[in-house]
Design a protein around this motif. Structure first.
Motif, mmCIF file in Angstrom:
data_model
loop_
_atom_site.group_PDB
_atom_site.id
_atom_site.type_symbol
_atom_site.label_atom_id
_atom_site.label_comp_id
_atom_site.label_asym_id
_atom_site.label_seq_id
_atom_site.Cartn_x
_atom_site.Cartn_y
_atom_site.Cartn_z
ATOM 1 N N LEU A 117 47.358 64.382 -26.489
ATOM 2 C CA LEU A 117 47.187 63.027 -25.699
ATOM 3 C C LEU A 117 46.197 62.787 -24.748
ATOM 4 O O LEU A 117 45.520 63.953 -24.534
ATOM 5 N N PRO A 118 46.023 61.666 -24.278
ATOM 6 C CA PRO A 118 44.724 61.586 -23.384
ATOM 7 C C PRO A 118 45.294 62.336 -21.997
ATOM 8 O O PRO A 118 46.534 62.467 -21.606
ATOM 9 N N PRO A 119 44.324 62.580 -21.119
ATOM 10 C CA PRO A 119 44.451 63.436 -20.070
ATOM 11 C C PRO A 119 45.656 62.606 -19.043
ATOM 12 O O PRO A 119 46.569 63.318 -18.424
ATOM 13 N N LEU A 120 45.280 61.325 -18.954
ATOM 14 C CA LEU A 120 46.267 60.538 -18.075
ATOM 15 C C LEU A 120 47.758 60.628 -18.440
ATOM 16 O O LEU A 120 48.886 61.003 -17.578
ATOM 17 N N LEU A 213 49.695 72.442 -22.033
ATOM 18 C CA LEU A 213 48.317 72.756 -22.701
ATOM 19 C C LEU A 213 48.199 72.304 -24.416
ATOM 20 O O LEU A 213 47.298 71.905 -24.882
ATOM 21 N N PHE A 214 49.503 72.486 -24.764
ATOM 22 C CA PHE A 214 49.130 71.877 -26.408
ATOM 23 C C PHE A 214 49.319 70.486 -26.126
ATOM 24 O O PHE A 214 48.664 70.038 -27.251
ATOM 25 N N ALA A 215 49.869 69.716 -25.547
ATOM 26 C CA ALA A 215 49.824 68.207 -25.232
ATOM 27 C C ALA A 215 48.330 67.924 -25.231
ATOM 28 O O ALA A 215 47.918 66.741 -25.738
ATOM 29 N N PRO A 247 40.705 69.047 -21.220
ATOM 30 C CA PRO A 247 39.695 68.232 -20.526
ATOM 31 C C PRO A 247 39.476 68.937 -19.113
ATOM 32 O O PRO A 247 40.315 69.482 -18.813
ATOM 33 N N ASP A 248 38.322 68.723 -18.692
ATOM 34 C CA ASP A 248 38.039 69.576 -17.347
ATOM 35 C C ASP A 248 38.827 69.147 -16.281
ATOM 36 O O ASP A 248 39.209 70.134 -15.473
ATOM 37 N N ARG A 291 55.031 54.976 -17.701
ATOM 38 C CA ARG A 291 55.257 53.779 -18.432
ATOM 39 C C ARG A 291 54.159 53.771 -19.759
ATOM 40 O O ARG A 291 54.577 53.629 -20.874
ATOM 41 N N LYS A 292 52.973 54.058 -19.408
ATOM 42 C CA LYS A 292 52.047 54.085 -20.219
ATOM 43 C C LYS A 292 52.411 55.177 -21.392
ATOM 44 O O LYS A 292 52.206 55.130 -22.554
ATOM 45 N N LEU A 293 52.900 56.586 -20.910
ATOM 46 C CA LEU A 293 53.259 57.559 -21.737
ATOM 47 C C LEU A 293 54.211 57.231 -22.855
ATOM 48 O O LEU A 293 54.177 57.406 -24.139
ATOM 49 N N THR A 294 55.316 56.344 -22.244
ATOM 50 C CA THR A 294 56.498 55.901 -23.245
ATOM 51 C C THR A 294 56.012 54.823 -24.088
ATOM 52 O O THR A 294 56.346 54.772 -25.468
#
Length: 422
Positions: A117-120, A213-215, A247-248, A291-294
């Motif tokens: 997944l993206p960091p956000l 970490l897995f995500a 990601p850092d 909401r972006k995650l969903t």
């Protein structure tokens, strides 16, 4: 770019599978593990449910005690991020429980299909799950087996499932044999791998760090070819968790959550604050990130609707014999009356076991053998249910005659038989 998402794995019932339990019509298989099987069920009122059943081969007094404890634990917890308990009967010949059906992939399968997944979104997932676990801890409970396969990415956001290994915090009581460790090694904190008791809420902080970490990276904190070597890495304070690919901006928080000593890990409120900081640094509120995650993770195709659509015929027909099938003319199927539905054979798979490893092998530490956690991908849990009592079985509805459910199950079997190579 629009992603083509895989369907949830649903297989037809086998010849040895029950077709009804506690009034729930069973339509297909959605998960399995070493101890149990999970079915897609339908209540008398049409409510979908995940029905978890203990395998007859492992039903004994200890298994019943552990299953009854799971039911009692699920009756004490709840919340928007915990899949709700609907009904249960741990005293049945085949102990079972029914929970809310969450339509979506688990985190393990989602990352396997689409990558990290993206960091956000990892931060949004972290804030959501940390808040859910904090609610569990307020009830004096520990999950003890949080892992990617136990996080379902549903249409209303992520939900935590499978409290089969949950215990009351600060408890030295165990239903397993002495010197045993219980859980999933890839997400297990060192103190749990060492068989220490009592455990503290820090075990779930570590497991959540492993899940995030897995995500973020697509791999767990430790990787090894054998479970013995994996245990050795987990309990060795000189072996740091593998944060490669993280990601850092996420590395400091995840590194702290995966600290070797429990006292060095942040509490869940601090985890929520850390995730909020990362989200707000990108100019968003936490609710917007959730909401972006969903939107990112929820499958656009409703598998349950597709399955039920298979049974929308006027009346059930007798299934033809193999000879009749061979001699019958080929008749093209009628076009769908509304939106086209996916080929039902694409919904049918025989491999439903999550890739998450279970601890079924002795740990290399002081005479300890690892007892595997039941890995039932898609087997939800939770929510209080005052009508259930450990001293009295709830009244069971009689076996109902649901034509639609029977037709759906029959169509699933036929579609699977048509695609099978034998």
């Amino acid at each position: 770019m629009l992603k083509v998402r895989p369907q949830v794995h649903i297989a037809p019932l086998g010849p040895d599978d029950p077709t009804e339990l506690g009034g729930y019509e069973l339509l297909g298989r959605i998960g399995q593990g070493g101890m149990g099987q999970v079915y897609l069920g339908e209540s008398p009122g049409g409510e979908p449910a995940a029905v978890k059943v203990i395998k007859p081969s492992v039903v004994d007094s200890e298994t019943r005690m552990r299953f009854a404890q799971e039911v009692e634990i699920l009756k004490t917890i709840g919340g928007a991020r915990i899949a709700a308990l609907l009904d249960a009967d741990p005293d049945a010949e085949r102990p079972w429980l029914a929970t809310e059906y969450v339509e979506g992939l688990d985190l393990s399968r989602h990352v396997a299909a689409h990558g990290p997944l993206p960091p956000l979104l990892v931060a949004a997932l972290g804030a959501t799950l940390a808040e859910a676990l904090a609610g569990v801890h307020r009830q004096g409970l520990l999950h003890r087996d949080l892992k990617p396969a136990n996080v379902l990415l549903g249409p209303n956001g992520p939900k935590v499932i499978d409290f089969g290994l949950a215990v009351f915090a600060e408890s030295n009581v165990s239903l397993t044999a002495p010197h045993t460790v219980v859980g999933t090694p890839s997400c297990m904190p060192p103190e749990q791998a060492n068989g220490e008791k009592p455990l503290t809420p820090a075990v779930d902080v570590y497991a959540l760090g492993a899940v995030l970490l897995f995500a973020a990276s697509g791999h767990p904190p430790y990787r090894a070819h054998t479970i013995h070597l994996l245990f050795h890495q987990v309990v060795d304070p000189t072996v740091a968790p593998d944060l490669s690919g993280v990601p850092d901006e996420l590395a400091p928080l995840l590194g702290a959550m995966l600290a070797h000593r429990p006292q060095d890990r942040p509490g869940l409120p601090a985890v929520v604050r850390g995730c909020r900081t990362l989200i707000e640094a990108q100019g968003l509120k936490v609710a917007q990130a959730r909401r972006k995650l969903t939107t990112y993770s929820a499958a656009p195709t409703h598998v349950l609707d597709d399955l039920l659509a298979l049974g929308r015929v006027s009346a059930p027909e007798a299934r033809p014999t193999r000879a009749q099938q061979d001699s019958a003319p080929v008749v093209p199927p009628a076009p769908a009356p509304a939106q086209p539905s996916a080929d039902p054979r694409l919904l049918l798979r025989r491999d439903h076991t999550s890739p998450e490893p279970s601890a079924d092998t002795p740990a290399p530490q002081p005479p300890a053998r690892a007892v595997g956690a039941e890995d039932t991908a898609g087997a939800p849990a939770a929510a209080p249910l005052s009508s259930l009592s450990p001293h009295r079985k709830p009244d069971r509805p009689s076996l109902r005659s649901s034509a639609q459910a029977r037709i759906t199950a029959r169509r699933l079997r036929e579609a699977y038989a048509a695609s099978a190579p034998f």
